[in-house]
Design an enzyme around this catalytic site. Sequence first.
Site, mmCIF file in Angstrom:
data_model
loop_
_atom_site.group_PDB
_atom_site.id
_atom_site.type_symbol
_atom_site.label_atom_id
_atom_site.label_comp_id
_atom_site.label_asym_id
_atom_site.label_seq_id
_atom_site.Cartn_x
_atom_site.Cartn_y
_atom_site.Cartn_z
ATOM 1 N N ASP A 40 31.645 -8.665 58.625
ATOM 2 C CA ASP A 40 31.075 -10.010 58.477
ATOM 3 C C ASP A 40 30.167 -10.006 57.258
ATOM 4 O OD1 ASP A 40 30.655 -12.720 59.370
ATOM 5 O OD2 ASP A 40 28.666 -12.113 60.052
ATOM 6 N N GLU A 65 24.201 -8.014 54.870
ATOM 7 C CA GLU A 65 23.252 -9.102 54.631
ATOM 8 C C GLU A 65 22.288 -8.695 53.525
ATOM 9 O OE1 GLU A 65 21.074 -12.222 54.290
ATOM 10 O OE2 GLU A 65 22.763 -12.317 55.687
ATOM 11 N N ASN A 92 23.724 -5.946 48.631
ATOM 12 C CA ASN A 92 24.361 -7.029 47.886
ATOM 13 C C ASN A 92 25.852 -6.727 47.891
ATOM 14 O OD1 ASN A 92 25.413 -8.800 46.005
ATOM 15 N ND2 ASN A 92 23.946 -8.310 44.390
ATOM 16 N N ASP A 118 25.745 -19.272 51.256
ATOM 17 C CA ASP A 118 24.856 -20.107 50.455
ATOM 18 C C ASP A 118 25.680 -20.842 49.401
ATOM 19 O OD1 ASP A 118 22.894 -21.138 48.722
ATOM 20 O OD2 ASP A 118 21.514 -19.533 49.239
ATOM 21 N N LYS A 122 24.224 -25.970 42.131
ATOM 22 C CA LYS A 122 24.266 -26.206 40.696
ATOM 23 C C LYS A 122 25.350 -25.365 40.025
ATOM 24 C CE LYS A 122 19.337 -27.324 40.492
ATOM 25 N NZ LYS A 122 18.006 -26.953 39.951
ATOM 26 N N ASP A 154 30.483 -25.793 55.809
ATOM 27 C CA ASP A 154 30.330 -27.237 56.015
ATOM 28 C C ASP A 154 30.207 -27.973 54.689
ATOM 29 O OD1 ASP A 154 27.893 -25.825 55.767
ATOM 30 O OD2 ASP A 154 26.757 -27.522 56.546
#
Length: 213
Positions: A40, A65, A92, A118, A122, A154
């Site tokens: 994940d 994470e 990372n 995330d 921009k 979403d």
Amino acid sequence: MRVRRVRQHVNPLAKKYQTPANPIEWGKVYPQLNQPLHLDIGSARGRFLLSMAQLETNWNFLGLEIREPLVIDANKLREELGLINLHYLFCNVNNSVSSLLSSLPNKSLQRVTIQFPDPWFKNRHAKRRVVQPELVAELANYLAPGGTVFLQSDIKFVAEEMCDRFTEHPAFVKQHAEEWLAENPLPVSTEREEYVLSRGEPVYRALFTRVSS
């Protein structure tokens, strides 16, 4: 456990996140190393994998994470519950996936999830988004043939970009004819997914398969 407050957005291009994670001795992490592995990417507080690991005890689960405090808390909760098929790592993923996955038993990676990453809205921040062509190529190197990648967001343009990058790689084939899956194929929803659906908002989902070379 008290909920730790952490920054919601972390720039993966910042200098502090440029050191790749060290290779792992997986035999010390998973007692049953021969079990299939679910990776994940962007595991956040880890609640999704926590539930999955309890439901599917014949799988190993690994959450990656970039926000270290969340990893520390998630591993503490895992230890309290005595889950030996679950582990979280701070890293990372865009510069660490090869060093981590290359030491796994061959063909053990069989499922990957990337959920609600995330969006970095921009255009000038596009390189901060987690699903880059390089990551797709690395996953193609280590995901077993027949293994799956489940994507959801979403934010429609984020979901479209993730799908485009997997579609562009010859190792991956979309499993469904419709543009988006109507339902989550996994038995557990993330906290973000539950929140979005509770507001009556859409979730854009896609499932890809790693084809044989």
